[in-house]
Write an enzyme that holds these catalytic residues in place. Sequence first.
Site, PDB file in Angstrom:
ATOM      1  N   HIS A   1       0.812  -1.213   0.000  1.00  0.00           N
ATOM      2  CA  HIS A   1       0.000   0.000   0.000  1.00  0.00           C
ATOM      3  C   HIS A   1       0.848   1.266   0.000  1.00  0.00           C
ATOM      4  O   HIS A   1       0.339   2.359  -0.243  1.00  0.00           O
ATOM      5  CB  HIS A   1      -0.963  -0.017   1.198  1.00  0.00           C
ATOM      6  CG  HIS A   1      -2.024  -1.059   1.071  1.00  0.00           C
ATOM      7  ND1 HIS A   1      -2.929  -1.352   2.057  1.00  0.00           N
ATOM      8  CD2 HIS A   1      -2.333  -1.899   0.034  1.00  0.00           C
ATOM      9  CE1 HIS A   1      -3.739  -2.319   1.649  1.00  0.00           C
ATOM     10  NE2 HIS A   1      -3.385  -2.667   0.425  1.00  0.00           N
TER      11      HIS A   1
ATOM     12  N   HIS B   1      12.078  -3.534   6.349  1.00  0.00           N
ATOM     13  CA  HIS B   1      11.700  -4.438   5.263  1.00  0.00           C
ATOM     14  C   HIS B   1      12.937  -5.119   4.666  1.00  0.00           C
ATOM     15  O   HIS B   1      12.931  -6.313   4.376  1.00  0.00           O
ATOM     16  CB  HIS B   1      10.959  -3.677   4.163  1.00  0.00           C
ATOM     17  CG  HIS B   1      10.445  -4.570   3.085  1.00  0.00           C
ATOM     18  ND1 HIS B   1       9.236  -5.211   3.171  1.00  0.00           N
ATOM     19  CD2 HIS B   1      10.996  -4.972   1.916  1.00  0.00           C
ATOM     20  CE1 HIS B   1       9.053  -5.963   2.102  1.00  0.00           C
ATOM     21  NE2 HIS B   1      10.118  -5.829   1.320  1.00  0.00           N
TER      22      HIS B   1
ATOM     23  N   TRP C   1       7.686   5.706  -4.922  1.00  0.00           N
ATOM     24  CA  TRP C   1       8.811   5.729  -3.971  1.00  0.00           C
ATOM     25  C   TRP C   1       8.471   4.981  -2.692  1.00  0.00           C
ATOM     26  O   TRP C   1       7.303   4.850  -2.316  1.00  0.00           O
ATOM     27  CB  TRP C   1       9.193   7.172  -3.609  1.00  0.00           C
ATOM     28  CG  TRP C   1       9.606   8.001  -4.778  1.00  0.00           C
ATOM     29  CD1 TRP C   1       8.950   9.079  -5.288  1.00  0.00           C
ATOM     30  CD2 TRP C   1      10.769   7.808  -5.580  1.00  0.00           C
ATOM     31  NE1 TRP C   1       9.628   9.581  -6.372  1.00  0.00           N
ATOM     32  CE2 TRP C   1      10.751   8.816  -6.574  1.00  0.00           C
ATOM     33  CE3 TRP C   1      11.823   6.889  -5.578  1.00  0.00           C
ATOM     34  CZ2 TRP C   1      11.740   8.933  -7.543  1.00  0.00           C
ATOM     35  CZ3 TRP C   1      12.816   7.009  -6.545  1.00  0.00           C
ATOM     36  CH2 TRP C   1      12.765   8.019  -7.505  1.00  0.00           C
TER      37      TRP C   1
END
Length: 916
Positions: free
Chosen positions: A136, A294, A194
């Site tokens: 998202h 991440h 981005w």
Amino acid sequence: MSVWVTWPALTKLGTLGIFAGLIALSLERESLFKNNLFDVEDYPKANATITCDARSRVARTEDGTCNILSNPAEGSVYRRFGRNVNPAVTRGETESDTLLTPNPRDVSNSLMARGEFKPAPSLNFIAASWIQFMIHDWVDHGANAENNPIQIPLPAGDSFGSGSLSVRRTQPDPTRTAADAGKPQTYRNHNTHWWDGSQLYGSNKETNDKVRSFVDGKLKINADGSLPHELLSGKPITGFNENWWVGLSMLHQLFTKEHNAIATMLKQKYPGQTDQWLYDHARLVNAALMAKIHTVEWTPAVIANPVTERAMYANWWGLLGSGGPRDTYQQEVRALQEDLAKSDSFVKRILGFDPNASDGVGSSSIDHALSGIVGSANPNNHGVPYSLTEEFVSVYRMHPLMRDKVDIYDIGSNLVSRSVPLPDVRDRDAENLLADEHPDRLWYSFGITNPGSLTLHNYPNFLRNLSVPLVGNIDLATIDVLRDRERGVPRYNEFRREIGLNPITKFEDLTSDPATLAQLKRLYKNDIEQIDTLVGQLAETVRPDGFAFGETAFQIFIMNASRRLMTDRFYTKDYRPEVYTAEGLAWVESSTMVDVLRRHFPDLGSSLVGVENAFKPWGLNIPADYESWPAQGKMDNLWVNGALRTQYAADQLPAIPPVDVGGLIGAVLWKKVQERGDVTPAGYVKAMHPNGVMAKVKFVAVAGNPYTGLFQGANSGLLRLSVAGDPVANGFQPGLAWKAFVDGKPSQNVSALYSLSGQGNNYNFFANELSQYVVPEVNDTLGTTLLFSAVSLKPTLLRLDDFAEVAQNGQAVATPKAPTQIYFVPKAELRTRFSSTAHDFRNDLATLPAGTKLYEVYATAAEIKTSIIPSISRTYAQQRRSGAVKVGEIELTSPLIASAFGDSGVFFKHQRNEDK
Ligand code: HEM
């Protein structure tokens, strides 16, 4: 190249093999950058309306413009998705050709539908919500078009009935001009491309204004920690709130709190700065922290292979820098450099390069493999403007990660307290559940449950019958298959060819499961070229070690994961103190997902003890520095993450087997006296005393007692009460094991019995006192004395010297004084509390609450004398007992519970007579 990529196999060749893998991977990435980056945007037109002001030079803009100052539209919202396959092969399928062949609903029914839930055991459910949270930030095709939906005929016998299933088409690209005529279709990203946290901050000024408080750089959050919500939908007001469920509620709340914590820190350091300055900097830091989590946490959990773990570390830090986790790899890097300097370099030979050729594997690939992207000199888009791609969207359709229900547990517990079907944790219900159950309980619950595995026949049922407001019921599995066809993502085999992988040659390359093979062959009419991309990927059963997904997705992943960092000015040349502030950079570099969770939910502290990667199932971890922890930390870790996590439900206590005399072989007994850890060594099986209950305890010493060290008090301990084996077989033989934890040093342990042959038919656990020395018995029913003789000359005696030599704060005692024998004397009020008739003693003990005093501990220093005449030995024993004095009491600090960890995980070392 074989059908399946070969680099992971190199790990089997040790450290240099891992580096060979790393370099092979880096060469692969370079070749993908050269061959698989395609741009389809018209930048001059988009740039014409953009002005980059002074702020945009040092801060992320709301719409993602001005990251690349020379091409300010690059990566911004509404720019088209690029391609990782040649646009020439991306013409979308239509109803007039193959869009509906094979019928995508049939594919969904036959190959996707979940029968039994298949978990991904190496991951937890946070990993599933995290990737959707990232998606998202990155991609969104926008609301689907209302006109002219695709009509899919429902196969015979479909659970949706007869007729057709209507699926809206992807919103067309309104910016196409005559110049695009005849070219394959394009679609726009409705999020910025981005890695800028746009799921929190929005992808335009209007959304951004709604989430900001405009005070001290903070985002809006209610006093109770919830996010403000939309009146009609009940969903939170945040950057992106589609496809909402409780996993997203948790993450949006967490990183909104994190933003505000960063803003607070910045305000303290820079009190004179404006709201805008504080907001801009907090956003930069928060977005970078999410990108780092991440890269170096989520990804290594999902593709847990030594090569990819290092590749991800290199992406963020480079392996050649200094400080931080990369230090671990410095030694290995030096070994690699030495190897490469040799004329017969192992790594070069492995990679098939001529070791005598001057440039060897090429310094740039080594640089790529070892040096970081983040903080590097300049952004590098390899000559192709940066965008995420349709193929990237395609491989991240990871819906099988979702479960069909959320199981909620009390913190620390292993027993489900409430199970909520996924449809009831969506949209408005998500926020209600977060409020009702409290976020820390949900984090714990997500931390210990597995997501689904990314395979066929594992698509969540609720997503195959999903109710979407204003749209109606949809089948997301059908849609996933259909979207790739519609958007011109090539089918599986062509996809592989396009991205440098060998095509498969037969269905059997994918799977050996006969039922799946039959379905694949039926649906695709024996033609491997027809296999849908998503189907092929989920069917790939050959996966690199530790990978949750296969190599087809991985090829796309290595390009896009690296490009998200290497093309972004704020992760390359502007990842510096002048732009982020020194404090901001330190915040990014020093925080992990575990830190973020601890910061905002301190109640998770004990569940997170020893958890190094928040995306792997939380549970008992014994990290390398475990021994150096404070006593209480070690106890809490074993208790919360060991015992509580594996507690048996009251009605599911395992049956107690007879003593496994055959299992008491020398090797096991040697371990019992040699190992000193708190958890069982691999392969160790409790052949005796396999079942019992365990609690946290403290030893409250009698002041002024003559013994030293832990005999002066031990607040952090575990006590296990068990029987030697099935009482029906050998009589009731109670025993205890007590572990006293010590700050920074190994724990001390002692075990005690009533006698070797037990107390016959008396099932009252507290009928007799227990001791660490029992008189050897001629009629020892099990012959254990004989067996123990294999490892000790005094097989029925455990020594207590270690207990006397160290205090609970870890200090060594200068002149230790230890008893020779101690006695655990049940408190008077317990002696008659429980029945002596046959029953399960564990149920008795489970009724004792924390605070119960169990045993008075008596001790003597009289010499242990024995005689070959048993009656004389018994007299000696009586003399010692009558001279013993009370030294303290053992008190429960938790209830006694039965658990798998207590029965097979925890380890109590024996100190033999020889170990004095
Ligand atoms: C409750 C959980 C979820 C729901 C309700 C949900 C729902 C949806 C819906 C309705 C779509 C759009 C379908 C369309 O094209 O018409 C979608 C797309 C997608 N979902 Fe999910 N999803 C969920 C979880 C996830 C997870 C865990 C992932 C993991 C990566 C994921 C990845 C994606 C991707 C990559 C797309 C395509 C986006 C695009 O086309 O731009 N979703 N999802």
